[in-house]
Design a protein around this motif. Structure first.
Motif, PDB file in Angstrom:
ATOM      1  N   GLY A 463       0.799  -1.217   0.000  1.00 42.99           N
ATOM      2  CA  GLY A 463       0.000   0.000   0.000  1.00 42.99           C
ATOM      3  C   GLY A 463       0.831   1.266   0.000  1.00 42.99           C
ATOM      4  O   GLY A 463       0.528   2.219  -0.735  1.00 42.99           O
ATOM      5  N   GLU A 468      -1.140  -0.024  -4.088  1.00 41.95           N
ATOM      6  CA  GLU A 468      -2.193  -0.994  -4.354  1.00 41.95           C
ATOM      7  C   GLU A 468      -1.972  -2.203  -3.459  1.00 41.95           C
ATOM      8  O   GLU A 468      -0.837  -2.522  -3.094  1.00 41.95           O
ATOM      9  CB  GLU A 468      -2.217  -1.414  -5.825  1.00 41.95           C
ATOM     10  CG  GLU A 468      -0.902  -1.947  -6.361  1.00 41.95           C
ATOM     11  CD  GLU A 468      -0.963  -2.295  -7.840  1.00 41.95           C
ATOM     12  OE1 GLU A 468      -2.067  -2.262  -8.398  1.00 41.95           O
ATOM     13  OE2 GLU A 468       0.085  -2.604  -8.424  1.00 41.95           O
ATOM     14  N   GLY A 471      -6.707  -7.570  -2.987  1.00 36.43           N
ATOM     15  CA  GLY A 471      -8.091  -7.296  -2.638  1.00 36.43           C
ATOM     16  C   GLY A 471      -8.821  -8.429  -1.956  1.00 36.43           C
ATOM     17  O   GLY A 471      -9.956  -8.234  -1.503  1.00 36.43           O
ATOM     18  N   VAL A 495      -6.777  -3.740  -5.272  1.00 34.91           N
ATOM     19  CA  VAL A 495      -7.409  -2.459  -4.946  1.00 34.91           C
ATOM     20  C   VAL A 495      -6.377  -1.349  -5.077  1.00 34.91           C
ATOM     21  O   VAL A 495      -5.337  -1.382  -4.411  1.00 34.91           O
ATOM     22  CB  VAL A 495      -7.994  -2.486  -3.525  1.00 34.91           C
ATOM     23  CG1 VAL A 495      -8.638  -1.144  -3.194  1.00 34.91           C
ATOM     24  CG2 VAL A 495      -9.008  -3.609  -3.388  1.00 34.91           C
ATOM     25  N   LEU A 497      -4.933   2.356  -4.494  1.00 33.66           N
ATOM     26  CA  LEU A 497      -5.031   3.347  -3.421  1.00 33.66           C
ATOM     27  C   LEU A 497      -4.708   4.757  -3.890  1.00 33.66           C
ATOM     28  O   LEU A 497      -4.745   5.691  -3.078  1.00 33.66           O
ATOM     29  CB  LEU A 497      -4.085   2.967  -2.274  1.00 33.66           C
ATOM     30  CG  LEU A 497      -4.364   1.622  -1.590  1.00 33.66           C
ATOM     31  CD1 LEU A 497      -3.349   1.363  -0.495  1.00 33.66           C
ATOM     32  CD2 LEU A 497      -5.765   1.581  -1.026  1.00 33.66           C
ATOM     33  N   LYS A 500      -6.766   7.995  -2.845  1.00 30.25           N
ATOM     34  CA  LYS A 500      -7.655   7.627  -1.742  1.00 30.25           C
ATOM     35  C   LYS A 500      -7.020   7.822  -0.374  1.00 30.25           C
ATOM     36  O   LYS A 500      -7.699   7.649   0.647  1.00 30.25           O
ATOM     37  CB  LYS A 500      -8.082   6.162  -1.878  1.00 30.25           C
ATOM     38  CG  LYS A 500      -8.805   5.812  -3.165  1.00 30.25           C
ATOM     39  CD  LYS A 500      -9.261   4.369  -3.146  1.00 30.25           C
ATOM     40  CE  LYS A 500      -9.927   3.985  -4.460  1.00 30.25           C
ATOM     41  NZ  LYS A 500      -8.964   3.960  -5.568  1.00 30.25           N
ATOM     42  N   VAL A 504      -8.907   7.819   3.187  1.00 25.01           N
ATOM     43  CA  VAL A 504      -8.670   6.648   4.029  1.00 25.01           C
ATOM     44  C   VAL A 504      -8.160   7.058   5.409  1.00 25.01           C
ATOM     45  O   VAL A 504      -8.639   6.585   6.445  1.00 25.01           O
ATOM     46  CB  VAL A 504      -7.673   5.689   3.346  1.00 25.01           C
ATOM     47  CG1 VAL A 504      -7.214   4.607   4.315  1.00 25.01           C
ATOM     48  CG2 VAL A 504      -8.311   5.050   2.130  1.00 25.01           C
ATOM     49  N   ASP A 597     -14.819   1.231  -5.404  1.00 29.17           N
ATOM     50  CA  ASP A 597     -13.407   1.117  -5.029  1.00 29.17           C
ATOM     51  C   ASP A 597     -13.238   1.188  -3.518  1.00 29.17           C
ATOM     52  O   ASP A 597     -12.443   0.444  -2.936  1.00 29.17           O
ATOM     53  CB  ASP A 597     -12.576   2.197  -5.732  1.00 29.17           C
ATOM     54  CG  ASP A 597     -13.230   3.557  -5.651  1.00 29.17           C
ATOM     55  OD1 ASP A 597     -14.351   3.645  -5.114  1.00 29.17           O
ATOM     56  OD2 ASP A 597     -12.644   4.537  -6.140  1.00 29.17           O
ATOM     57  N   TYR A 598     -13.990   2.062  -2.846  1.00 27.34           N
ATOM     58  CA  TYR A 598     -13.917   2.117  -1.389  1.00 27.34           C
ATOM     59  C   TYR A 598     -14.582   0.893  -0.763  1.00 27.34           C
ATOM     60  O   TYR A 598     -14.132   0.397   0.279  1.00 27.34           O
ATOM     61  CB  TYR A 598     -14.597   3.385  -0.880  1.00 27.34           C
ATOM     62  CG  TYR A 598     -13.802   4.641  -1.151  1.00 27.34           C
ATOM     63  CD1 TYR A 598     -12.653   4.925  -0.423  1.00 27.34           C
ATOM     64  CD2 TYR A 598     -14.193   5.537  -2.134  1.00 27.34           C
ATOM     65  CE1 TYR A 598     -11.918   6.068  -0.674  1.00 27.34           C
ATOM     66  CE2 TYR A 598     -13.465   6.692  -2.392  1.00 27.34           C
ATOM     67  CZ  TYR A 598     -12.324   6.949  -1.658  1.00 27.34           C
ATOM     68  OH  TYR A 598     -11.593   8.078  -1.909  1.00 27.34           O
ATOM     69  N   HIS A 600     -14.658  -2.137  -1.972  1.00 22.20           N
ATOM     70  CA  HIS A 600     -13.756  -3.288  -2.065  1.00 22.20           C
ATOM     71  C   HIS A 600     -12.462  -3.055  -1.290  1.00 22.20           C
ATOM     72  O   HIS A 600     -11.774  -4.011  -0.952  1.00 22.20           O
ATOM     73  CB  HIS A 600     -13.482  -3.608  -3.529  1.00 22.20           C
ATOM     74  CG  HIS A 600     -14.636  -4.311  -4.177  1.00 22.20           C
ATOM     75  ND1 HIS A 600     -14.779  -5.676  -4.159  1.00 22.20           N
ATOM     76  CD2 HIS A 600     -15.731  -3.833  -4.809  1.00 22.20           C
ATOM     77  CE1 HIS A 600     -15.897  -6.017  -4.765  1.00 22.20           C
ATOM     78  NE2 HIS A 600     -16.486  -4.918  -5.170  1.00 22.20           N
ATOM     79  N   LEU A 601     -12.151  -1.809  -0.986  1.00 20.00           N
ATOM     80  CA  LEU A 601     -11.064  -1.559  -0.046  1.00 20.00           C
ATOM     81  C   LEU A 601     -11.450  -2.083   1.330  1.00 20.00           C
ATOM     82  O   LEU A 601     -10.630  -2.711   2.023  1.00 20.00           O
ATOM     83  CB  LEU A 601     -10.755  -0.062   0.001  1.00 20.00           C
ATOM     84  CG  LEU A 601      -9.725   0.372   1.056  1.00 20.00           C
ATOM     85  CD1 LEU A 601      -8.385  -0.320   0.828  1.00 20.00           C
ATOM     86  CD2 LEU A 601      -9.554   1.884   1.043  1.00 20.00           C
ATOM     87  N   SER A 602     -12.692  -1.837   1.747  1.00 16.57           N
ATOM     88  CA  SER A 602     -13.143  -2.377   3.033  1.00 16.57           C
ATOM     89  C   SER A 602     -13.153  -3.900   3.004  1.00 16.57           C
ATOM     90  O   SER A 602     -12.807  -4.556   3.994  1.00 16.57           O
ATOM     91  CB  SER A 602     -14.533  -1.836   3.360  1.00 16.57           C
ATOM     92  OG  SER A 602     -15.505  -2.353   2.468  1.00 16.57           O
TER      93      SER A 602
END
Length: 734
Positions: A463, A468, A471, A495, A497, A500, A504, A597-598, A600-602
């Motif tokens: 990250g 990235e 995921g 994912v 980043l 973001k 985040v 995108d957020y 699938h970040l979670s």
């Protein structure tokens, strides 16, 4: 409702209707005629598109269909259906508000009875007072309007398919062989959709036995849920994997049953595997590999199945090249997996929309609408995992990066098509949970700390340095070698980043500190409609305040920071960590829909947290927090060591290439980071089968780089023979 009252009023006594009524009837007839004419006129844009020679786009087709549905919504006959619906509901011939409240009361009573913890009576009573206020001002739709809503949802789902059909029909407007074949393929798609829907309808039979089980028998309930998920298909298996990523929100029995989906699901059939190879290469698996047993995959997932086979390679030695057999891993994608996901999305959408019929109430509409939009965003991210070409790009990119590290590795990619991926065979690796299950207490503790540090380093390094992260890093995608080497697999979901970080960090800080003001602003920026949601900021903030209060998370300020942390202890820190993960995936109660995108970040954070949780499954949270803290403290040192090792290897390589030196000194200065691979040997099909391969089929001849291999390749242990695979299946890597 006023119109309904006027219509339902009895006619005046005297027999004859007054002139005003006759004028109203004439006006109604005139309005009906005009609306019917406008309805026929609304077909004009669609007919013009179908009659023109230009191709139709999805946007144009959707616009024309919207014009037709707009005219239908305005037609007097549809308006009159509201009065019919009101009459039927007043006679209790169809569900009404009273039946809705009775249904909700039944569901709540079942939830309270089956809850693993005792629910206080005060909370239940407060819930009913809340619903009494919620149900005070109903705004219900008529049967006609609800039916049109459902028809429009189905048509919208099939708009891409309709566009394809229309454009195929326009291609020369002649029924040639290609056109008929394309239409038959799409007809087969619809037939396949019907098969999927029938299978999912059959899965509903598990609902009755679920409610017939004892309220506290979670083991029986878990088995029923698992059976129902399997029959529903790959889309719901993927949803079960997401639910199992963090088991803290589920009873232990259900969490364990769902966790099985991380390890193994029913495999593909032999015919499906062979069809995939014929589709991609025009050849059967046994023509390309040796010992390829299509009936015995080493692992199966929601997207496909994984097999191990052997393939000839050309090894360069002092005497020249010689052929050797090496095991490889082949991942095969399931057939029509994209339709499984599309139909799963359709089924969920219809279920949510039909709730307006079975449980009609105006106050539930915003919540259901937000839930449906959130499901659409969630599925859109899942669909990206079905692209094996994109997965291969992600895999190759992270493999190159893994060459710079000694703490984590990625198996080498050999070749791929849109349904098949071939990669390096990890001879001594197994999944994270299986590796820990076989260790004794002493070895487990030693591996625990090492694997936790390496996994945390890999996630944070990806990250922070590359922008990235993986995921879907659940325990099934983390492989462990016999020496503790960490291997990361399944790169279908990555994912990004970029752009973001600010949101985040704001979200993490707001969730940990329980700052609902900052949390509201951050979630609004992450939503799909930030401008509209800013107008609802006060409402959203009140919902978040209620959620944090229910979770017993107290806001942290400068004055109470130390005191609250001391009072909460480790349990308080754990609750705050769980709040960080849960809030982003449960925003529909506030009417917010997060961008995919957020979202699938979670999901990525949930999956990574699940892997850490599996490492400390039977240990205390104190031990987990201590190891994480120590790993974070050592991370700068680890990063520096990694950089020095890589730079030192670069300098040594430059020296060995530019200066003359003996072979033993050259080997000592520059030990290979990965074993030098052999060259692949092209495999030829028999002459009578050569014509079956399409001219544009990709060739399964990888460009090898540097796969890991034993020092003596000739003594590499091959995969176990077919007769021993059933016994040793748990020992096989994926």
């Amino acid at each position: 409702m006023a119109d309904a009252a006027v219509t339902a009023a009895p006619p005046p006594s005297g027999g004859a209707l007054p002139p005003a009524k006759r004028g109203g009837l004439l006006r109604d007839l005139g309005a009906l005629t005009i609306s019917t004419y406008r309805l026929t006129q609304s077909l004009s844009p669609l007919l013009k598109q179908l009659g023109s020679s230009d191709d139709v786009t999805r946007e144009d087709l959707a616009s024309s269909i919207d014009v037709i549905f707009d005219a239908l919504y305005r037609h007097p006959l549809l308006r009159s259906s509201e009065r019919v619906t009101a009459y039927l509901r007043s006679r209790r011939l169809i569900p009404n508000e009273q039946s809705t409240e009775e249904l909700i009361r039944f569901v709540v009573e079942q939830a309270v009875a089956r809850s693993p913890v005792q629910v206080p009576e005060a909370i239940v009573q407060e819930f009913w007072r809340f619903f009494d206020e919620l149900f005070s001002s109903p705004e219900l739709k008529g049967l006609g309007e609800m039916s049109l809503d459902m028809v429009r949802l189905v048509v919208r789902t099939y708009e891409p398919l309709l566009v394809e059909v229309v454009n195929v029909l326009k291609a020369g407007r002649r029924y040639n062989e290609w056109q008929v074949r394309e239409l038959m393929l799409r007809a087969a798609t619809i037939r396949g959709d019907v098969v999927i829907v029938r299978r999912q309808i059959r899965a509903l039979r598990y609902i009755k036995p679920f409610f017939q089980t004892d309220a506290k028998d979670f083991k029986a309930q878990a088995q029923i849920i698992a059976s129902m998920v399997l029959e529903f298909g790959p889309f719901f298996v993927k949803m079960a994997q997401v639910a199992a990523a963090n088991a803290d929100f589920l009873p232990e029995e259900i969490a364990k049953e769902l966790a099985v989906f991380h390890e193994d699901v029913p495999p593909m059939s032999e015919a499906e595997v062979e069809a995939a190879f014929v589709e991609c290469y025009g050849r059967l698996p046994h023509e390309l590999y040796m010992d390829f047993d299509t009936s015995r995959p080493v692992k199966s997932g929601s997207i496909g199945s994984v097999y191990v086979a052997k393939k000839p390679f050309l090894e360069n030695g002092p005497e020249g090249g010689r052929e050797v057999l090496r095991p490889v891993v082949i991942k095969v994608g399931r057939q029509n997996i994209d339709r499984e996901f599309a139909i799963g999305k359709l089924v969920l959408g219809l279920a949510i929309m039909s709730s307006q019929y079975w449980a009609p109430h105006s106050k539930l509409t915003p919540f259901l609408r937000a839930m449906q939009e959130q499901v659409d965003e969630f599925v859109a991210g899942f669909m990206e995992e079905l692209d094996f070409g994109k997965e291969a790009q992600n895999h190759a990119r992270f493999y190159e990066r893994s060459l710079r590290s000694g703490l984590w590795r990625v198996p080498q990619l050999y070749g791929h098509t849109h349904r098949i991926i071939e990669m390096e065979y990890l001879s001594d690796a197994t999944s994270l949970t299986r590796a820990l299950r076989r260790m004794n207490r002493r070895d487990r503790r030693r591996f625990q700390a090492r694997l936790a540090e390496r996994l945390l380093y890999a996630v944070l390094y990806h990250g922070l340095v590359y922008g990235e992260i993986h995921g879907d890093l659940h325990p099934g995608n983390v492989m462990v070698g016999s020496d503790g080497t960490l291997h990361l697999i399944d790169w279908g979901n990555v994912v990004k980043l970029d752009g973001k970080w600010a949101a985040v960090w704001d979200y993490l800080a707001a969730a940990v500190l329980a700052d609902t003001g900052l949390l509201t602003d951050t979630l609004i920026e992450m939503s799909t409609h930030p401008e509209e949601n800013r107008l609802r900021r006060i409402e959203i903030k009140a919902s978040l305040d209620e959620t944090l209060e229910r979770k017993q998370v107290t806001p942290l300020t400068r004055r109470n920071f130390i005191m609250e942390l001391q009072r909460g202890g480790l349990d308080g820190l754990y609750r705050r960590g769980q709040t960080v993960l849960q809030l982003m995936t449960n925003t529909q109660q506030a009417g917010l829909v997060l961008r995919r995108d957020y979202l699938h970040l979670s999901r990525a954070l949930f999956a990574a947290a699940g892997s850490f949780g599996s490492l400390y499954e039977n240990d205390s949270r104190k031990l987990l927090l201590r190891d994480v803290a120590m790993s974070l403290a050592r991370m700068p040192l680890r990063a520096t060591q990694e950089w020095l090792i890589y730079e030192t290897r670069g300098i040594a390589q430059t020296l060995t290439e530019s200066l003359p030196m003996p072979k033993f000194l050259r080997a000592r200065l520059m030990p290979p980071l990965r074993a030098v691979p052999p060259e692949p040997v092209p495999m030829r099909a028999p002459r009578h089968q050569a014509a079956a391969k399409p001219a544009d089929a990709p060739v399964l001849e990888p460009v090898l780089r540097k796969p890991r291999a034993p020092k003596k390749p000739a003594k590499t242990a091959p995969p176990p023979p077919n007769k021993q695979r059933a016994k040793q299946r748990d020992d096989r890597p994926s």
